[in-house]
Design a protein around this motif. Structure first.
Motif, PDB file in Angstrom:
ATOM      1  N   LEU A  44      37.900  31.003  42.671  1.00 42.61           N
ATOM      2  CA  LEU A  44      38.194  32.290  43.515  1.00 42.61           C
ATOM      3  C   LEU A  44      36.904  32.419  44.066  1.00 42.61           C
ATOM      4  O   LEU A  44      35.779  32.427  43.772  1.00 42.61           O
TER       5      LEU A  44
ATOM      6  N   LEU B 151      35.389  45.990  44.372  1.00 45.32           N
ATOM      7  CA  LEU B 151      35.568  44.675  45.122  1.00 45.32           C
ATOM      8  C   LEU B 151      35.516  43.371  43.863  1.00 45.32           C
ATOM      9  O   LEU B 151      35.585  42.626  44.472  1.00 45.32           O
ATOM     10  N   THR B 152      35.557  43.839  42.616  1.00 49.71           N
ATOM     11  CA  THR B 152      35.543  42.578  41.858  1.00 49.71           C
ATOM     12  C   THR B 152      36.771  42.033  42.020  1.00 49.71           C
ATOM     13  O   THR B 152      37.821  43.062  41.832  1.00 49.71           O
ATOM     14  N   TRP B 153      37.219  41.063  41.651  1.00 55.78           N
ATOM     15  CA  TRP B 153      38.574  40.245  41.778  1.00 55.78           C
ATOM     16  C   TRP B 153      38.738  39.430  40.839  1.00 55.78           C
ATOM     17  O   TRP B 153      38.022  38.679  40.381  1.00 55.78           O
ATOM     18  N   ALA B 154      39.662  39.902  39.757  1.00 57.57           N
ATOM     19  CA  ALA B 154      39.975  39.100  38.474  1.00 57.57           C
ATOM     20  C   ALA B 154      38.696  38.909  37.849  1.00 57.57           C
ATOM     21  O   ALA B 154      38.423  38.064  37.196  1.00 57.57           O
TER      22      ALA B 154
ATOM     23  N   ASN C 138      35.039  35.034  46.204  1.00 52.47           N
ATOM     24  CA  ASN C 138      35.105  36.537  46.255  1.00 52.47           C
ATOM     25  C   ASN C 138      33.471  36.909  47.227  1.00 52.47           C
ATOM     26  O   ASN C 138      32.871  37.920  46.769  1.00 52.47           O
TER      27      ASN C 138
ATOM     28  N   GLY D 118      37.558  35.447  50.062  1.00 45.60           N
ATOM     29  CA  GLY D 118      38.861  36.073  49.749  1.00 45.60           C
ATOM     30  C   GLY D 118      40.050  35.351  49.261  1.00 45.60           C
ATOM     31  O   GLY D 118      41.186  35.678  49.268  1.00 45.60           O
TER      32      GLY D 118
ATOM     33  N   TYR E 241      31.741  40.716  43.242  1.00 51.14           N
ATOM     34  CA  TYR E 241      31.616  40.655  44.427  1.00 51.14           C
ATOM     35  C   TYR E 241      30.665  40.001  45.164  1.00 51.14           C
ATOM     36  O   TYR E 241      29.526  40.299  44.785  1.00 51.14           O
TER      37      TYR E 241
ATOM     38  N   CYS F 209      35.619  38.669  38.772  1.00 52.33           N
ATOM     39  CA  CYS F 209      34.638  38.075  39.690  1.00 52.33           C
ATOM     40  C   CYS F 209      34.021  38.840  40.395  1.00 52.33           C
ATOM     41  O   CYS F 209      34.679  39.434  41.470  1.00 52.33           O
TER      42      CYS F 209
END
Length: 124
Positions: A78, A33-36, A80, A106, A40, A38
């Motif tokens: 972001l 679930l790491t986003w770019a 997250n 999100g 979770y 970032c």
């Protein structure tokens, strides 16, 4: 007596193995679930003009105010987080004079952080 000891040892090893497997699964799920870059559960700010967002320069995980310094120009922010958490950009330090639009979990914004002096993480 040896049978009891052997049985207890086998049970202990099985319990520790099961616990380690569940911890590993939870860690793997969070990594997914790491986003770019970032993690979770975090709000991340990226270096000026890094577009697309790849590697955060600031990572915030605790609710509350987070003061910023020397952040100028456009940055990705972001959110997250999870569980109905929000992030607000604020003109004043210690989460004062926050901008009315919140960054929902999100979601992200590409914003000029020159007038921004803090980020507020909160949940409804």
């Amino acid at each position: 007596m040896r049978k009891i000891f052997r049985g207890a040892t086998t049970f202990a090893v099985a319990a520790v193995t099961t616990m380690m497997m569940s911890v590993g699964a939870t860690s793997a799920q969070a990594d997914d679930l790491t986003w770019a870059g970032c993690p979770y559960g975090s709000v991340c700010i990226y270096p000026q003009d890094q577009n697309p967002a790849v590697s955060p320069s600031h990572i915030f995980t605790a609710y509350g105010a987070h003061n910023l310094s020397n952040q100028y120009g456009n940055h990705w922010v972001l959110n997250n987080q999870y569980g109905g958490a929000f992030a607000d950009l604020c003109h004043g330090y210690n989460a004062t004079r926050c901008i009315s639009r919140s960054i929902h979990e999100g979601a992200g914004v590409y914003a000029d952080l020159t007038p921004i002096n803090s980020v507020w993480l909160w949940t409804a």
